[in-house]
Design an enzyme around this catalytic site. Structure first.
Site, PDB file in Angstrom:
ATOM      1  N   ILE A   1      25.176  26.269  37.121  1.00  0.00           N
ATOM      2  CA  ILE A   1      24.092  26.449  36.152  1.00  0.00           C
ATOM      3  C   ILE A   1      24.535  25.622  34.946  1.00  0.00           C
ATOM      4  O   ILE A   1      25.446  26.010  34.222  1.00  0.00           O
ATOM      5  CB  ILE A   1      23.874  27.930  35.786  1.00  0.00           C
ATOM      6  CG1 ILE A   1      23.433  28.710  37.023  1.00  0.00           C
ATOM      7  CG2 ILE A   1      22.834  28.047  34.670  1.00  0.00           C
ATOM      8  CD1 ILE A   1      23.225  30.196  36.790  1.00  0.00           C
ATOM      9  N   PRO A   2      23.928  24.450  34.745  1.00  0.00           N
ATOM     10  CA  PRO A   2      24.483  23.423  33.849  1.00  0.00           C
ATOM     11  C   PRO A   2      24.267  23.631  32.351  1.00  0.00           C
ATOM     12  O   PRO A   2      23.561  22.867  31.691  1.00  0.00           O
ATOM     13  CB  PRO A   2      23.782  22.155  34.342  1.00  0.00           C
ATOM     14  CG  PRO A   2      22.449  22.638  34.816  1.00  0.00           C
ATOM     15  CD  PRO A   2      22.721  23.983  35.437  1.00  0.00           C
ATOM     16  N   CYS A   3      24.922  24.625  31.786  1.00  0.00           N
ATOM     17  CA  CYS A   3      24.812  24.857  30.337  1.00  0.00           C
ATOM     18  C   CYS A   3      25.464  23.730  29.536  1.00  0.00           C
ATOM     19  O   CYS A   3      25.169  23.562  28.354  1.00  0.00           O
ATOM     20  CB  CYS A   3      25.388  26.211  29.956  1.00  0.00           C
ATOM     21  SG  CYS A   3      27.109  26.441  30.405  1.00  0.00           S
ATOM     22  N   HIS A   4      26.311  22.940  30.182  1.00  0.00           N
ATOM     23  CA  HIS A   4      26.940  21.811  29.478  1.00  0.00           C
ATOM     24  C   HIS A   4      25.912  20.753  29.091  1.00  0.00           C
ATOM     25  O   HIS A   4      26.186  19.904  28.242  1.00  0.00           O
ATOM     26  CB  HIS A   4      28.054  21.187  30.341  1.00  0.00           C
ATOM     27  CG  HIS A   4      27.588  20.623  31.638  1.00  0.00           C
ATOM     28  ND1 HIS A   4      27.399  21.393  32.767  1.00  0.00           N
ATOM     29  CD2 HIS A   4      27.249  19.356  31.996  1.00  0.00           C
ATOM     30  CE1 HIS A   4      26.981  20.627  33.767  1.00  0.00           C
ATOM     31  NE2 HIS A   4      26.875  19.382  33.316  1.00  0.00           N
ATOM     32  N   ARG A   5      24.713  20.814  29.646  1.00  0.00           N
ATOM     33  CA  ARG A   5      23.664  19.837  29.347  1.00  0.00           C
ATOM     34  C   ARG A   5      22.856  20.195  28.098  1.00  0.00           C
ATOM     35  O   ARG A   5      21.902  19.504  27.763  1.00  0.00           O
ATOM     36  CB  ARG A   5      22.728  19.684  30.545  1.00  0.00           C
ATOM     37  CG  ARG A   5      23.439  19.109  31.768  1.00  0.00           C
ATOM     38  CD  ARG A   5      22.525  18.956  32.949  1.00  0.00           C
ATOM     39  NE  ARG A   5      23.309  18.581  34.129  1.00  0.00           N
ATOM     40  CZ  ARG A   5      22.974  18.887  35.368  1.00  0.00           C
ATOM     41  NH1 ARG A   5      21.849  19.550  35.615  1.00  0.00           N
ATOM     42  NH2 ARG A   5      23.748  18.529  36.372  1.00  0.00           N
TER      43      ARG A   5
END
Length: 163
Positions: free
Chosen positions: A125-129
């Site tokens: 789940i790409p919260c780094h984006r």
């Protein structure tokens, strides 16, 4: 149902993967000193093998999205926020304000940012984006240097030709 754990060495730390036959519950990043040698000697439980394979493909640059059954634990609001994160395309970013607006309440920016920070499924789940409105990297549970690495990995700078 027994919860299983395995570890996978990535270029930016050790991924700790937790899950069972109902899905992956958590993927977090640890520093090498947080994991013992015996943890690596254990074989990967069957229910976690596909996650390891897909993470390996991601780090090799062969995978842009994940196809896993996930089962993160969180509140209804957190799960809504995490589902939105799945819509951010590989190699792209958004900001917390845009995310809050997309979720229906621009004033919920702090709550959205907090929910992002509690995302239990690192990279998947790409919260780094999600970055600051001013383009800054802001905070990241895995450390700003890892967020920068992940964003550069997903969007490498292409060398320009001189002619």
């Amino acid at each position: 149902m027994k919860t299983e754990i395995t570890y996978y060495k990535t270029p930016i730390g050790i991924a700790k993967i937790v899950g069972d036959t109902n899905g992956i519950q958590a993927v977090s990043v640890l520093d090498v000193k947080e994991v013992s040698v015996t943890d690596f000697k254990k074989s990967t439980p069957y229910c976690l093998q596909d996650c390891v394979v897909q993470l390996e493909e991601y780090f090799k640059g062969e995978r842009a999205s994940f196809n896993l059954t996930v089962n993160p634990k969180g509140t209804a609001f957190q799960i809504k926020v995490w589902k939105y994160l799945l819509t951010i395309p590989y190699g792209k970013t958004t900001n917390y304000l845009a995310q809050s607006k997309a979720l229906g309440d621009a004033k919920a920016i702090r709550a959205v940012a907090t929910a992002n920070g509690k995302n239990p499924l690192w990279i998947i789940i790409p919260c780094h984006r999600v970055i600051g409105s001013d383009g800054s990297l802001t905070v990241y549970a895995g450390g700003i240097w890892r967020k920068k690495w992940l964003l550069e990995h997903e969007n490498p700078v292409k060398q320009q030709t001189l002619f």
